[in-house]
Every structure is written in structure tokens, then in C-alpha cells.
Design a protein around this motif. Structure first.
Motif, PDB file in Angstrom:
ATOM      1  N   TYR A  17      27.774  38.886  46.495  1.00 42.42           N
ATOM      2  CA  TYR A  17      26.770  39.895  46.376  1.00 42.42           C
ATOM      3  C   TYR A  17      25.719  39.482  47.317  1.00 42.42           C
ATOM      4  O   TYR A  17      25.040  40.766  47.743  1.00 42.42           O
ATOM      5  CB  TYR A  17      26.424  39.687  45.010  1.00 42.42           C
ATOM      6  N   PHE A  21      24.800  42.959  49.760  1.00 39.70           N
ATOM      7  CA  PHE A  21      23.383  43.501  49.431  1.00 39.70           C
ATOM      8  C   PHE A  21      22.481  43.663  50.789  1.00 39.70           C
ATOM      9  O   PHE A  21      21.563  44.458  50.680  1.00 39.70           O
ATOM     10  CB  PHE A  21      22.741  42.929  48.295  1.00 39.70           C
ATOM     11  N   LYS A 202      22.245  51.347  45.122  1.00 41.63           N
ATOM     12  CA  LYS A 202      21.885  51.246  43.726  1.00 41.63           C
ATOM     13  C   LYS A 202      20.873  51.910  43.594  1.00 41.63           C
ATOM     14  O   LYS A 202      19.704  51.926  44.224  1.00 41.63           O
ATOM     15  CB  LYS A 202      22.005  49.628  43.474  1.00 41.63           C
ATOM     16  N   SER A 221      28.825  47.359  28.622  1.00 38.63           N
ATOM     17  CA  SER A 221      28.632  46.603  30.142  1.00 38.63           C
ATOM     18  C   SER A 221      28.925  47.328  31.063  1.00 38.63           C
ATOM     19  O   SER A 221      28.122  47.527  32.119  1.00 38.63           O
ATOM     20  CB  SER A 221      29.334  45.427  30.066  1.00 38.63           C
ATOM     21  N   ARG A 259      26.773  52.895  42.232  1.00 40.30           N
ATOM     22  CA  ARG A 259      26.418  52.061  41.086  1.00 40.30           C
ATOM     23  C   ARG A 259      25.078  51.994  40.766  1.00 40.30           C
ATOM     24  O   ARG A 259      24.185  52.160  41.487  1.00 40.30           O
ATOM     25  CB  ARG A 259      26.811  50.523  41.129  1.00 40.30           C
ATOM     26  N   HIS A 261      22.436  51.135  37.513  1.00 41.00           N
ATOM     27  CA  HIS A 261      22.397  49.911  36.543  1.00 41.00           C
ATOM     28  C   HIS A 261      21.231  50.162  35.669  1.00 41.00           C
ATOM     29  O   HIS A 261      20.163  50.761  35.964  1.00 41.00           O
ATOM     30  CB  HIS A 261      22.111  48.616  37.235  1.00 41.00           C
ATOM     31  N   GLU A 274      21.886  40.643  36.451  1.00 39.01           N
ATOM     32  CA  GLU A 274      22.798  42.008  36.739  1.00 39.01           C
ATOM     33  C   GLU A 274      23.296  41.876  37.885  1.00 39.01           C
ATOM     34  O   GLU A 274      24.367  42.131  38.484  1.00 39.01           O
ATOM     35  CB  GLU A 274      21.898  43.232  36.267  1.00 39.01           C
ATOM     36  N   LEU A 275      22.638  41.699  39.152  1.00 40.45           N
ATOM     37  CA  LEU A 275      23.050  41.537  40.577  1.00 40.45           C
ATOM     38  C   LEU A 275      23.861  40.740  40.762  1.00 40.45           C
ATOM     39  O   LEU A 275      24.667  41.022  41.697  1.00 40.45           O
ATOM     40  CB  LEU A 275      21.688  41.807  41.347  1.00 40.45           C
ATOM     41  N   THR A 277      25.497  38.441  39.056  1.00 39.19           N
ATOM     42  CA  THR A 277      26.853  38.057  38.433  1.00 39.19           C
ATOM     43  C   THR A 277      27.788  39.007  38.158  1.00 39.19           C
ATOM     44  O   THR A 277      27.310  40.364  38.330  1.00 39.19           O
ATOM     45  CB  THR A 277      26.293  37.203  37.000  1.00 39.19           C
ATOM     46  N   ARG A 278      29.159  38.738  37.939  1.00 40.41           N
ATOM     47  CA  ARG A 278      29.996  39.868  37.688  1.00 40.41           C
ATOM     48  C   ARG A 278      29.943  40.660  36.729  1.00 40.41           C
ATOM     49  O   ARG A 278      30.026  41.820  36.586  1.00 40.41           O
ATOM     50  CB  ARG A 278      31.536  38.986  37.570  1.00 40.41           C
ATOM     51  N   GLU A 279      29.373  39.903  35.555  1.00 38.13           N
ATOM     52  CA  GLU A 279      29.460  40.792  34.423  1.00 38.13           C
ATOM     53  C   GLU A 279      27.913  41.493  33.846  1.00 38.13           C
ATOM     54  O   GLU A 279      27.976  42.112  33.249  1.00 38.13           O
ATOM     55  CB  GLU A 279      29.793  39.598  32.977  1.00 38.13           C
ATOM     56  N   GLY A 280      27.038  40.917  34.753  1.00 39.33           N
ATOM     57  CA  GLY A 280      25.556  41.706  34.837  1.00 39.33           C
ATOM     58  C   GLY A 280      25.215  41.042  33.438  1.00 39.33           C
ATOM     59  O   GLY A 280      25.548  40.306  32.714  1.00 39.33           O
ATOM     60  N   GLY A 282      23.076  44.235  31.637  1.00 36.57           N
ATOM     61  CA  GLY A 282      22.891  45.448  31.022  1.00 36.57           C
ATOM     62  C   GLY A 282      24.075  46.355  31.309  1.00 36.57           C
ATOM     63  O   GLY A 282      25.490  45.800  31.011  1.00 36.57           O
ATOM     64  N   THR A 283      23.697  47.718  31.508  1.00 38.05           N
ATOM     65  CA  THR A 283      24.923  48.516  31.571  1.00 38.05           C
ATOM     66  C   THR A 283      25.109  49.045  32.999  1.00 38.05           C
ATOM     67  O   THR A 283      24.078  49.262  33.795  1.00 38.05           O
ATOM     68  CB  THR A 283      24.584  49.955  30.830  1.00 38.05           C
ATOM     69  N   MET A 284      26.325  49.167  33.420  1.00 38.71           N
ATOM     70  CA  MET A 284      26.576  49.601  34.984  1.00 38.71           C
ATOM     71  C   MET A 284      27.362  51.008  35.020  1.00 38.71           C
ATOM     72  O   MET A 284      28.465  50.761  34.197  1.00 38.71           O
ATOM     73  CB  MET A 284      27.192  48.641  35.821  1.00 38.71           C
TER      74      MET A 284
HETATM   75  N1  ARG Z   1      26.436  42.164  39.984  1.00 41.31           N
HETATM   76  C1  ARG Z   1      27.421  43.207  40.346  1.00 41.31           C
HETATM   77  C2  ARG Z   1      26.738  44.257  40.943  1.00 41.31           C
HETATM   78  O1  ARG Z   1      25.652  44.306  41.003  1.00 41.31           O
HETATM   79  C3  ARG Z   1      28.112  43.742  39.227  1.00 41.31           C
HETATM   80  C4  ARG Z   1      27.316  43.892  38.034  1.00 41.31           C
HETATM   81  C5  ARG Z   1      28.133  44.383  36.730  1.00 41.31           C
HETATM   82  N2  ARG Z   1      27.158  44.622  35.530  1.00 41.31           N
HETATM   83  C6  ARG Z   1      27.575  44.854  34.478  1.00 41.31           C
HETATM   84  N3  ARG Z   1      26.468  45.515  33.426  1.00 41.31           N
HETATM   85  N4  ARG Z   1      28.733  45.139  34.009  1.00 41.31           N
HETATM   86  O2  ARG Z   1      27.286  45.228  41.412  1.00 41.31           O
END
Ligand code: ARG
Length: 447
Positions: A17, A21, A202, A221, A259, A261, A274-275, A277-280, A282-284
Motif C-alpha cells: 500500500y 499510494f 481515493k 466492509s 475507491r 472510503h 483503513e489505508l 490493512t487489507r480489511e480496513g 470502515g466501508t470501502m
Molecule cells: N487498504 C486498502 C485500501 O486502502 C483496502 C481497504 C479495505 N477497506 C475495507 N473497508 N474493506 O485500498
């Protein structure tokens, strides 16, 4: 895992990431509440961190509570129609005062070189200016919105130059008309138009709640712009600010923002989580991909077989014949790319134990390492949550590492649901992995 192992794993997983970025533009929007609540200081550190990683930042702030306070002090009732303020001359005066004061406050906070802070000694240069051209909303359904406006044009070139000079651009919720008038705009309108005009990587909204919610009040998510649009049309109530931001997220994704967020402003470090980690957290909302992830049907059986046969031959997956696959097809989801099955995954629920088995996760070789495995995993987790499954387990001989990086932990065979233990194949000597499915706490919804 020791602490240093998990730190090293985390840092390695964040590296892609960090790389992706650099030199990208992020537009970050937040309401005046963030400053009013004293939350902006913590945010400043994270913005500083992003800036030091080479992210080009545009901040867009609102000024609603500050405007409200000024109107109240004058004994005036604020006038809203469908969440949009009707701005008369007096209200416009309050908006201008509030936005100006806030602008100075934000600048001051961004200038603060806090000794003992993680970013001591680094400095941020802030640029503001007449980047937003506005036009009046006019009369809608018989209501004259007066000085409330919409964005007519964003001076993308002007903003880019400031970003090229390594400055952070700060935009108020105001715009000017070519005839010299000032218009009151919403923070989401300015942020969305800016992200679109700049081809931002973003668009990020800081929200009051954890994110977009499903019909059970759980945070979603990730969803595509298409899914977000359907959710909006379904009439599913959302927290107030999410209800304003989500249509903008769809609009931005339908434009060229990959994307968007929505992240809570109440958790320290949420932006970083959020930025990086894979799972973040919040909502993406992601621009629709060409891939379709859906429930499998009998027509997919040949495609699934073609996908899993090489993996079965290799011993990575347990053998499943056509008949078995046909009877269990309801358990499968498939990932379709250009009409071809390129991935699959199955979820077998054990309702008595609130557990579920994730099985048969496979991606065609040429599509591996593209994040599609994560996509399938998220799908299973989402479905598990809907079925009140609290623990997801899986058996694996060789792919344990991949799952370990995604929050699964190795466990003992006797942790498996009874029915599954009976079937355990001791010859295969699979390892057992388990992951708790976080039970999102439903939160208050303003309808
Ligand atoms: N870190 C990655 C991004 O910024 C993935 C974020 C995933 N976020 C989520 N809420 N599922 O693009």
C-alpha cells in the motif's frame, strides 16, 4: 506469534500500500464536528504521516455545527430542505464566518510542530484559494435555495500545482461565482467534485458511525458502486452523514475514482488502519470491477471442475466429483471474469455450533496475487455473518500461511464441530485454522 513477528508481518503487508499510494491524490472530507470535538490533532499526525509517504492530500471541511452555533446566537432557526440548507443572506454571513474561522483553526493545527509527537519537526505547508467555482441551486420544487450552490467547476490545474509543490490543499465548503458571489456548498459536494476533477486515487469521508450498514445494522466492509446504488434504492436507512456521503461515493466511483472510503472519525488511527490493512476498518466502495462474484448454479459445475481439478491432482484440494459438486452447488460462490469461472469458494454451515467451514477456495493461476482471493474470502465472511456464523474454520495442508496472514489461527482438531471431527481424514493430516467473525455491534440509525 511474538509481538515482533506480528509487527513484521503487519509491516510487510502494509508495504504494497505504501508503494501504491506514493504520488497519488487522496481527497479527505470531514464535517466541522471533527474540529469542534478536538479530534483534529490526532488526525493531523496521520495526515502528516501520509504526506511523508508521498501522498498528495486535499482536505475538504464542512462547517455545519459552527454555522449552527452562529445562527443560534442570533436566535435564528436553521432552515433545511432534504438535508440541504436554504441559505439566506444572514445564514450566508454565518457560513462565511464559520468557514473562515475553521480554516484558520485547521491551518493552525496543521502548522503545529508538537514536540514529543510522532511527527515532531516535520512541517506541512497549507494552500487555499479560489479553486471552486459555484452556481446557485436555484428554485427546486418551489423552494428558492438562495445562496446555496452546487459546484460548477474545480480548478484542477491550480490545485495540482499546489500539490506538485508538496503543499496540502485545504478547501472550505464555499465556492465563488464568476460574478463575484459566494455560495454555500456541502462538504460532500466539494469533495466529490474535487476528487473527480483531480482523478483522485481515493475519496475519503470521515463519518460519525463505523460506516455503511446492512439490514441487520452491521457495518458493510466493502461493496461495489453497483451494490451501493442498490442498497440506496432499497431504502435501507443509513446514519445521517452516511446517507449524504454514499450517493457521492457512487457518483465518484462511476466517474473515475477507483475507491471511496467511509471511515469513523471516532477511532484514533482509523485512517491508517483503513489505508494500510487489507480489511480496513470502515466501508470501502469500489468502482465496479469486470469480475462478477455470485452464487454458483448448476451451469457453473464444468467451470468449477476445470478450476479445481489441477489443484486436486496436486493434493491442495480434497477431491470432489461432479455429482458431489452438483448436490452441494448451493454452498458455492463463483468469481466470473469475461464469462469464465476464475475462482470459487464454498461455505458449509454448522448451525448448531454457530460455525462454518470455508472450503474449496481456488483461483485460476493467471489471476492469483491480484487480490481476488481476498475478494472471495470477504464474500464468505459476509455470508457467514448473515447466517449468524461466529467462527469460520478451514482445513488446509499447504495454504495455511495465506490464511494466517488474514487473521486465521491454527487450532486443534477437537475445536472442530463434532460432525466435522467425525469426518476428519487423518491421512491427509490437514491443519485446522479458525477465525472469529467479528459480530458487528449494530448502532443507532437516524432515519
Ligand atoms: N487498504 C486498502 C485500501 O486502502 C483496502 C481497504 C479495505 N477497506 C475495507 N473497508 N474493506 O485500498
Amino acid at each position: 506469534m511474538t509481538r515482533s513477528d506480528s509487527f513484521i508481518n503487519w509491516f510487510r503487508s502494509a508495504a504494497p500500500y505504501i508503494n501504491a499510494f506514493r504520488d497519488r491524490t487522496f481527497v479527505i472530507a470531514f464535517g466541522g464536528e471533527v474540529v469542534a470535538d478536538g479530534k483534529f490533532i490526532a488526525l493531523t499526525h496521520d495526515l502528516n504521516l501520509l504526506e511523508s509517504l508521498g501522498v498528495r492530500l486535499v482536505l475538504v471541511h464542512g462547517a455545519r455545527p459552527q454555522t449552527e452555533a452562529r445562527l443560534n446566537a442570533k436566535g435564528v432557526q436553521p432552515h433545511y430542505v432534504n438535508g440541504t440548507r436554504v441559505t439566506d443572506a444572514l445564514a450566508l454571513g454565518c457560513v462565511i464566518e464559520a468557514a473562515a474561522t475553521l480554516g484558520f483553526e485547521i491551518e493552525a493545527l496543521l502548522s503545529m510542530g508538537v514536540a514529543n509527537s510522532p511527527m515532531a519537526g516535520s512541517s506541512i505547508r497549507v494552500a487555499s484559494g479560489n479553486f471552486v467555482t459555484a452556481r446557485p441551486i436555484g428554485v427546486v420544487d418551489g423552494i428558492d435555495f438562495q445562496h446555496t450552490g452546487l459546484v460548477r467547476k474545480i480548478d484542477a490545474e491550480g490545485i495540482r500545482r499546489r500539490l506538485d509543490d508538496e503543499e496540502i490543499v485545504l478547501l472550505p465548503p464555499l465556492g465563488y461565482s464568476p460574478t463575484g458571489e459566494i455560495f454555500n456548498l456541502t462538504v460532500e459536494e466539494v469533495a466529490t467534485a474535487t476528487a473527480l476533477a483531480l482523478n483522485a486515487e481515493k475519496l475519503i469521508f470521515l463519518t460519525d458511525t463505523p460506516g455503511v450498514i446492512n439490514s441487520r445494522g452491521q457495518t458493510i466492509s466493502e461493496l461495489t458502486a453497483q451494490e451501493a446504488d442498490e442498497l440506496l434504492k432499497s431504502g435501507q436507512p443509513q446514519p445521517e452523514d452516511v446517507a449524504y456521503y454514499l450517493p457521492c461515493a457512487v457518483r465518484a466511483c462511476r466517474g473515475n475514482v477507483p475507491r471511496v472510503h467511509l471511515i469513523t472519525r471516532h477511532v484514533d488511527g482509523a485512517l491508517i488502519q483503513e489505508l494500510f490493512t487489507r480489511e480496513g476498518i470502515g466501508t470501502m466502495v469500489a468502482r465496479d470491477t469486470h469480475d462478477v462474484l455470485r452464487q454458483a448454479t448448476l451451469d457453473d459445475v464444468p467451470g468449477i471442475l476445470a478450476l479445481i481439478e489441477p489443484l486436486e491432482a496436486d493434493g491442495v484440494l480434497v477431491k470432489r466429483n461432479r455429482t458431489l459438486l452438483e448436490t452441494e452447488i448451493d454452498r458455492f460462490s463463483v468469481l466470473i471474469h469475461e464469462k469464465r469461472v476464475i475462482g470459487c469458494v464454498a461455505l458449509y454451515p454448522f448451525p448448531g455450533e454457530h460455525a462454518g467451514e470455508l472450503a474449496c477456495l481456488a483461483i485460476t493461476p493467471e489471476f492469483r496475487n491480484s487480490g481476488r482471493g481476498d475478494h472471495l474470502l470477504r464474500r464468505v465472511e459476509e455470508r457467514a455473518r448473515q447466517q449468524d456464523i461466529r467462527e469460520l474454520f478451514l482445513l488446509s495442508t499447504r495454504t495455511g500461511q495465506w490464511f494466517a496472514e488474514r487473521g486465521f489461527q491454527e487450532t486443534a482438531i477437537d475445536r472442530l464441530p463434532q460432525a466435522k471431527q467425525a469426518l476428519y481424514n487423518f491421512q491427509r493430516r490437514s491443519k485446522v485454522f479458525v477465525k472469529k467473525i467479528p459480530d458487528n455491534i449494530p448502532h443507532k440509525v437516524n432515519t
